[in-house]
Design an enzyme around this catalytic site. Structure first.
Site, PDB file in Angstrom:
ATOM      1  N   TYR A 190     142.433  54.048  17.990  1.00 14.55           N
ATOM      2  CA  TYR A 190     142.248  55.243  17.153  1.00 14.55           C
ATOM      3  C   TYR A 190     141.180  56.161  17.740  1.00 14.55           C
ATOM      4  O   TYR A 190     141.314  57.389  17.699  1.00 14.55           O
ATOM      5  CB  TYR A 190     141.859  54.843  15.730  1.00 14.55           C
ATOM      6  CG  TYR A 190     142.979  54.206  14.952  1.00 14.55           C
ATOM      7  CD1 TYR A 190     143.939  54.987  14.309  1.00 14.55           C
ATOM      8  CD2 TYR A 190     143.096  52.820  14.853  1.00 14.55           C
ATOM      9  CE1 TYR A 190     144.978  54.414  13.591  1.00 14.55           C
ATOM     10  CE2 TYR A 190     144.133  52.238  14.142  1.00 14.55           C
ATOM     11  CZ  TYR A 190     145.070  53.032  13.509  1.00 14.55           C
ATOM     12  OH  TYR A 190     146.105  52.461  12.818  1.00 14.55           O
ATOM     13  N   ARG A 192     147.854  51.237  -3.414  1.00 12.54           N
ATOM     14  CA  ARG A 192     148.624  52.268  -4.118  1.00 12.54           C
ATOM     15  C   ARG A 192     149.774  51.736  -4.964  1.00 12.54           C
ATOM     16  O   ARG A 192     150.321  52.473  -5.784  1.00 12.54           O
ATOM     17  CB  ARG A 192     149.167  53.279  -3.095  1.00 12.54           C
ATOM     18  CG  ARG A 192     148.097  54.188  -2.527  1.00 12.54           C
ATOM     19  CD  ARG A 192     148.658  55.097  -1.455  1.00 12.54           C
ATOM     20  NE  ARG A 192     149.005  54.369  -0.244  1.00 12.54           N
ATOM     21  CZ  ARG A 192     149.683  54.885   0.766  1.00 12.54           C
ATOM     22  NH1 ARG A 192     150.113  56.132   0.709  1.00 12.54           N
ATOM     23  NH2 ARG A 192     149.939  54.162   1.845  1.00 12.54           N
ATOM     24  N   ARG A 225     145.958  44.127   1.628  1.00 13.57           N
ATOM     25  CA  ARG A 225     146.088  45.377   0.866  1.00 13.57           C
ATOM     26  C   ARG A 225     146.420  45.118  -0.601  1.00 13.57           C
ATOM     27  O   ARG A 225     147.123  45.934  -1.238  1.00 13.57           O
ATOM     28  CB  ARG A 225     147.143  46.311   1.486  1.00 13.57           C
ATOM     29  CG  ARG A 225     146.729  46.868   2.843  1.00 13.57           C
ATOM     30  CD  ARG A 225     147.607  48.048   3.249  1.00 13.57           C
ATOM     31  NE  ARG A 225     147.409  48.354   4.660  1.00 13.57           N
ATOM     32  CZ  ARG A 225     148.370  48.630   5.529  1.00 13.57           C
ATOM     33  NH1 ARG A 225     149.628  48.645   5.134  1.00 13.57           N
ATOM     34  NH2 ARG A 225     148.108  48.894   6.783  1.00 13.57           N
ATOM     35  N   ARG A 265     141.566  56.104  -7.512  1.00  9.40           N
ATOM     36  CA  ARG A 265     141.617  56.915  -6.289  1.00  9.40           C
ATOM     37  C   ARG A 265     141.578  58.401  -6.632  1.00  9.40           C
ATOM     38  O   ARG A 265     140.965  59.202  -5.916  1.00  9.40           O
ATOM     39  CB  ARG A 265     142.902  56.575  -5.518  1.00  9.40           C
ATOM     40  CG  ARG A 265     143.206  57.429  -4.293  1.00  9.40           C
ATOM     41  CD  ARG A 265     142.273  57.112  -3.147  1.00  9.40           C
ATOM     42  NE  ARG A 265     142.590  57.923  -1.979  1.00  9.40           N
ATOM     43  CZ  ARG A 265     142.146  59.160  -1.789  1.00  9.40           C
ATOM     44  NH1 ARG A 265     141.377  59.741  -2.702  1.00  9.40           N
ATOM     45  NH2 ARG A 265     142.454  59.825  -0.682  1.00  9.40           N
ATOM     46  N   ASP A 318     137.645  50.057   5.004  1.00  8.74           N
ATOM     47  CA  ASP A 318     138.625  50.422   6.028  1.00  8.74           C
ATOM     48  C   ASP A 318     138.067  50.035   7.385  1.00  8.74           C
ATOM     49  O   ASP A 318     136.848  50.029   7.588  1.00  8.74           O
ATOM     50  CB  ASP A 318     138.916  51.928   5.994  1.00  8.74           C
ATOM     51  CG  ASP A 318     140.165  52.274   6.806  1.00  8.74           C
ATOM     52  OD1 ASP A 318     141.274  52.147   6.244  1.00  8.74           O
ATOM     53  OD2 ASP A 318     140.035  52.637   7.981  1.00  8.74           O
TER      54      ASP A 318
END
Length: 343
Positions: free
Chosen positions: A151, A30, A26, A39, A76
């Site tokens: 998921y 952010r 990552r 973003r 992702d």
């Protein structure tokens, strides 16, 4: 003219490189103000993943800042279920959501159209290889079938993935069909990333740690081994990292059973055990991401312990999981400087 060295690939071939190459899971994210700015103009998170101009930009941002030894494709793990038309969306404050799948849904899955849906990802990979410094390893990736399946079954992330575990016990044949299907389409996906320019790929099994011993063999080891065998049949020189977060002692023979070139270690793996794992080949990891948030002595001590334990063998320095949004970019600079100052 001397051949360009890609240090991450050298380690994956079993060489000891000093100081070890470093990248962070990552690393595009952010915690970086430039990522947040990009973003903000992207629209949805999936729009960011599927817009090559933007995905290339955010992949390059941490390379410009820190000159990491590897760049990892910005995407992702859930682009596969998105390509399978599971209505994937990312809700602010809630994370990923999708339509939960049942037995009938599993039986209706078709691989048609996946490659076409993911063309923007392959374009991003191709453009990255052209724009990255020659010495920077470009990593592609996919989610492991078990993690992606969790998921798909729950329709969202859950604390211990109980919905997927229960489904697997109640519908064992259907669940195995799902894992096999995901393994096969994931292998195709990785091959296309390699063909587009990825130097190596990583398989993320972020939820391996919720599995018992028998389930780990069936749901984590077997599908990942199937992916790696399929990729290697078609691209024999492919370099592959497998990261089974939380697997602990079950990592003992994970490399041998899956065929991975290197194994990623989360921060809970004891360094004494990591030394044993490294005797069988390259390891990657395993700094606690909270040490990067803390900075200072906690960061320095964590780095030094890993380098002292693992720095004399094939090591790719990394975190034990992804960098968190609250990490200070200056602490990342300090991490890179300390790792690169090691001899």
């Amino acid at each position: 003219m001397a051949e360009t060295r890609r240090k991450v690939l050298e380690v994956m071939e079993g060489k000891t490189v000093s100081p070890p190459p470093v990248w962070l899971m990552r690393q595009a994210g952010r915690y970086l103000p430039e990522y947040r700015a990009t973003r903000a103009v992207a629209g949805s998170f999936l729009d960011l993943c599927y817009t090559p101009d933007l995905a290339v930009e955010v992949t390059l941002q941490p390379i410009r800042r820190y000159a990491f030894d590897a760049a990892i494709l910005f995407s992702d793990i859930l682009v596969i279920p998105d390509a399978l038309k599971r209505n994937v969306r990312f809700e602010e404050g809630h994370g990923p959501r999708m339509d939960p799948i049942d037995v009938d849904g599993i039986d209706a899955l078709k691989a048609d159209g996946i490659s076409n849906h993911l063309k923007p990802v392959f374009e991003t990979v191709s453009r990255l290889r052209g724009e990255l410094p020659a010495e920077t390893t470009l990593l592609g990736f996919c989610g492991a079938p078990w993690t992606v399946a969790t998921y798909m079954i729950a329709g969202q992330g859950t604390p211990d993935q109980a919905p997927a575990r229960l489904f697997a016990y109640q519908n064992p044949e259907a669940f195995e069909r799902l894992l096999t299907f995901l393994a096969d389409v994931s292998a195709d996906y990785l091959v296309e990333q390699i063909d587009a320019g990825a130097d190596a790929v990583q398989i993320f099994d972020s939820w391996a740690g919720v599995l018992g011993e028998e389930e780990f063999e069936r749901f984590a080891v077997k599908p990942v081994a199937r992916i790696i065998a399929s990729v290697r049949t078609r691209r024999p020189q492919a370099k592959i990292i497998a990261f089974a977060k939380g697997a602990g002692l079950l990592l003992k023979h994970y490399r041998q059973k899956t065929g991975a070139d290197a194994i990623g270690l989360d921060w809970t793996v004891p360094l004494s055990f990591a030394v044993d794992l490294q005797k069988d080949g390259p390891v990657q990891g395993n700094l606690d991401p909270m040490r990067v948030v803390s900075g200072g002595a906690a960061l320095e001590q964590g780095i030094d312990r890993i380098l002292d334990a693992l720095g004399n063998g094939p090591l790719i320095f990394n975190l034990g999981h992804g960098i968190t949004p609250q990490a200070d970019p200056e602490n990342v600079s300090a991490l890179v400087s300390r790792v690169r100052g090691a001899r």
